[in-house]
Design an enzyme around this catalytic site. Structure first.
Site, PDB file in Angstrom:
ATOM      1  N   LYS A 127     -21.839  -9.239  50.360  1.00  0.00           N
ATOM      2  CA  LYS A 127     -22.255  -9.053  51.752  1.00  0.00           C
ATOM      3  C   LYS A 127     -21.783  -7.721  52.303  1.00  0.00           C
ATOM      4  CE  LYS A 127     -23.453 -13.143  50.826  1.00  0.00           C
ATOM      5  NZ  LYS A 127     -22.692 -13.214  49.581  1.00  0.00           N
ATOM      6  N   SER A 136     -26.969 -17.935  44.204  1.00  0.00           N
ATOM      7  CA  SER A 136     -26.308 -16.748  43.682  1.00  0.00           C
ATOM      8  C   SER A 136     -27.228 -16.060  42.689  1.00  0.00           C
ATOM      9  CB  SER A 136     -25.017 -17.171  42.975  1.00  0.00           C
ATOM     10  OG  SER A 136     -24.536 -16.142  42.160  1.00  0.00           O
ATOM     11  N   GLU A 179     -23.881 -20.660  49.061  1.00  0.00           N
ATOM     12  CA  GLU A 179     -24.495 -20.347  47.783  1.00  0.00           C
ATOM     13  C   GLU A 179     -24.369 -21.568  46.873  1.00  0.00           C
ATOM     14  OE1 GLU A 179     -24.237 -15.958  46.454  1.00  0.00           O
ATOM     15  OE2 GLU A 179     -22.691 -17.032  45.352  1.00  0.00           O
ATOM     16  N   ASP A 185     -17.124 -13.922  46.749  1.00  0.00           N
ATOM     17  CA  ASP A 185     -17.925 -15.143  46.738  1.00  0.00           C
ATOM     18  C   ASP A 185     -17.454 -16.127  45.678  1.00  0.00           C
ATOM     19  OD1 ASP A 185     -19.430 -14.010  48.772  1.00  0.00           O
ATOM     20  OD2 ASP A 185     -21.319 -14.729  47.918  1.00  0.00           O
ATOM     21  N   CYS A 190     -18.967  -8.517  39.487  1.00  0.00           N
ATOM     22  CA  CYS A 190     -19.224  -9.343  38.291  1.00  0.00           C
ATOM     23  C   CYS A 190     -20.386  -8.798  37.473  1.00  0.00           C
ATOM     24  CB  CYS A 190     -19.448 -10.789  38.703  1.00  0.00           C
ATOM     25  SG  CYS A 190     -17.979 -11.520  39.468  1.00  0.00           S
ATOM     26  N   CYS A 231     -19.169  -5.491  46.931  1.00  0.00           N
ATOM     27  CA  CYS A 231     -19.578  -6.872  46.668  1.00  0.00           C
ATOM     28  C   CYS A 231     -20.620  -7.402  47.646  1.00  0.00           C
ATOM     29  CB  CYS A 231     -18.345  -7.755  46.570  1.00  0.00           C
ATOM     30  SG  CYS A 231     -17.445  -7.435  45.016  1.00  0.00           S
TER      31      CYS A 231
END
Length: 557
Positions: free
Chosen positions: A121, A468, A442, A78, A191, A119
């Protein structure tokens, strides 16, 4: 075994000849065939280590008497997709992942599955697939990234986006931005804050589909490799006991996930993904559930971007199990739910200690008595909207200001960075929903621009797109119905007064019903700016109420 369909009998000789071409032996084909769904790729930082996780899982499966067979799943980063047409493709991959994984598993008649996501999705897509396929399945994620360090402070990807906003505001030099660029993402992994990927990996653990530690053990720790080996071994135990995803992902388990979501302060995107997962098990999940659960669930964690702690800190403090054990002191969880350990949730968390009350607040000393998310309704969002309440500063919990209206993200960012947005404004970004975007982008870029310009505690942002987990401030997304189907957000005019009251769960446009009806009569649908290809087909499939951007697929039996 299910795989007998492709391995046993004279009629299956052609199938076996193809297994021979793959190098499988007669002995391997007599064992349960375990599909190892690996999301490894070289474009997503959270997935670049999944080759090692995959090999560890395969070893664990073999050690326990199964035959592991790796098959792929896609994933999008993303962060790299942010701020351009690529973000229109992010959310839709969830359904592509679910569909393609279902197709692979059904076509090849696997006896069991190990899902290896990491991650945004990718995790919910594979959870949806697991519920559909319903063979013994376990999840092991790739783990979170370690936090970066800039000038002695821990930092993460959201800090990077905000640094760009600060540079635009003239409060940061290019050299300082470069220092952030080189240090905020120091390792592989999802992240490092409580963003969507880590939210969903933690909730996978709560749902009972991942072993303890699945959500929090850092990607670079060898403990993550050991966890993967144990997941490979444990799936064979699930085969032996015939424990399947729909035995685990029950309505009670989904409500547990929503409860822990509130305590952790997870991403607002969980309010897109939990309904979609619930949909696959036949549960009618309305986002209003969130407010009832939030009202009785204390918020125990302020992980980045809501606070200064990161996933590595949560892991050291005892992880998701310690959070659940705190909640269980108030009997907020259904502890009788089965999990992939073969034990109940209550048995899993019994004795789990909160090792750091500064990271996981004790249940009798929470950050707030209510949960991290809130669903707001009113004449601007009759079907609801979502805000990460735990990331909103106190002075913005109640806010009223003039609407500054934009038809897309890019126009709003240009206005913010151009100094055209002022303290007290309410930025409205519309035609960014599932149908109108299409693809429901997002909105991390505009929220980061607002924060970077020093307006994070005085300017609100409302959108029919999504936010997000890295977003903070009075950012209200998922406004439904979306503008593309004539929702009230399409009728807002420049300068209209908008009232936000998060404690009272309301989002109101200060316009009379008669005026709104008049505007509605004049409203003309806006053509989507992507008219061909998969996105156009996706836009035509999503429900008009976009109850979590769920495609119209029949509920499973």
């Amino acid at each position: 075994m299910r795989s007998d369909t492709v391995t046993k009998g004279v009629g299956q000789a052609p199938h076996r000849s193809l297994f021979n071409a793959l190098g499988y032996t007669k002995e391997e084909l007599e064992r349960p065939l375990v599909g190892v769904v690996s999301s490894y790729n070289e474009i997503v930082p959270g997935h670049m280590n999944l080759d090692k996780i995959t090999e560890a899982v395969k070893l664990g499966v073999s050690m326990a008497g199964g035959t592991p067979i790796m098959v792929p799943a896609i994933a999008v980063c993303d962060g790299i997709a942010m701020g351009h047409i690529g973000m229109k493709y992010s959310l839709v991959t969830r359904d592509l992942i679910a569909d393609s994984t279902e197709a692979l598993a059904m076509a090849h008649q696997f006896d069991a599955l190990v899902m290896i996501p990491n991650c945004d999705k990718n995790v919910p897509g594979l959870l949806m697939a697991a519920a559909r396929i319903n063979v013994p399945t376990i999840f092991v994620s790739g783990g979170p990234m370690l936090a970066g360090h800039v000038k002695g402070q821990k930092r993460s990807l959201s800090s990077m986006f905000e640094a760009v906003g600060s540079y635009a505001a003239g409060t940061m030099t290019e050299e300082e931005v470069c220092e952030f660029e080189n240090n905020v993402c120091p390792t592989c992994g999802s992240c490092s804050g409580m963003y969507t990927a880590n939210s969903m990996n933690c909730l996978t653990e709560v749902l009972g589909m991942g072993l303890p530690g699945n959500g929090t053990i850092p990607a670079v720790f060898s403990e993550r490799i050991r966890l993967a080996k144990h997941a490979g071994m444990q799936v064979m135990e699930l085969v032996k006991r015939d424990i399947r995803p729909r035995d685990i992902m029950t309505e009670k388990a989904v409500l547990n996930a929503l409860t822990v979501d509130m305590a952790l302060g997870c991403s607002t995107n969980s309010m897109l993904h939990l309904p979609a997962i619930a949909h696959e098990i036949g549960m009618d999940f309305e986002i209003d559930f969130a407010n009832g659960i939030s009202a009785k669930t204390p918020n125990l964690c302020h992980l980045a971007p809501a606070g200064p702690t990161y996933m590595e800190d949560l892991n050291e403090a005892g992880g998701v199990s310690a959070v659940m054990n705190e909640l269980n002191k108030k009997n907020l969880l259904h502890t009788d739910c089965m999990t992939v350990t073969g034990k109940t949730l209550g048995e899993n968390i019994s004795g789990c200690v909160n090792r750091n009350p500064e990271v996981i607040r004790p249940v009798d000393h929470p950050y707030s008595e209510t949960g991290g998310l809130a669903v707001l309704k009113g004449n601007l969002a009759p079907d609801g909207s979502v805000v990460k309440r735990s990331a909103v500063v106190e002075e913005m919990l109640v806010h009223e200001g003039p609407a500054r209206v934009f038809e897309c993200e890019e126009d709003a960012i240009a206005a913010i960075r151009g100094g055209k947005i002022h303290s007290g404004d309410v930025v409205v970004i519309r035609y960014e929903g599932p149908k109108g975007g299409p693809g429901m982008r997002e909105m991390l870029n505009p929220t980061s621009a607002i924060a970077g310009m020093g307006l994070g505690s005085t300017v609100a942002l409302i959108t029919d797109g999504r936010f997000s987990g890295a977003s903070r401030g009075a950012s209200i997304g998922h406004v439904s119905p979306e503008a593309a189907v004539g929702g009230p957000i399409a009728l807002v005019e420049e300068g209209d007064r908008i009232r936000i009251n998060i404690p009272e769960l309301s989002l109101e446009l200060d316009v009379s019903e008669e005026e709104l009806a008049l505007r509605k009569s004049r409203w003309q649908p806006k053509e989507p700016n992507v008219k061909t290809g998969y996105l156009a087909r996706y836009a035509s499939m999503v429900t008009s109420g976009n109850r979590g951007a769920i495609l119209e697929i029949p509920k499973k039996n």
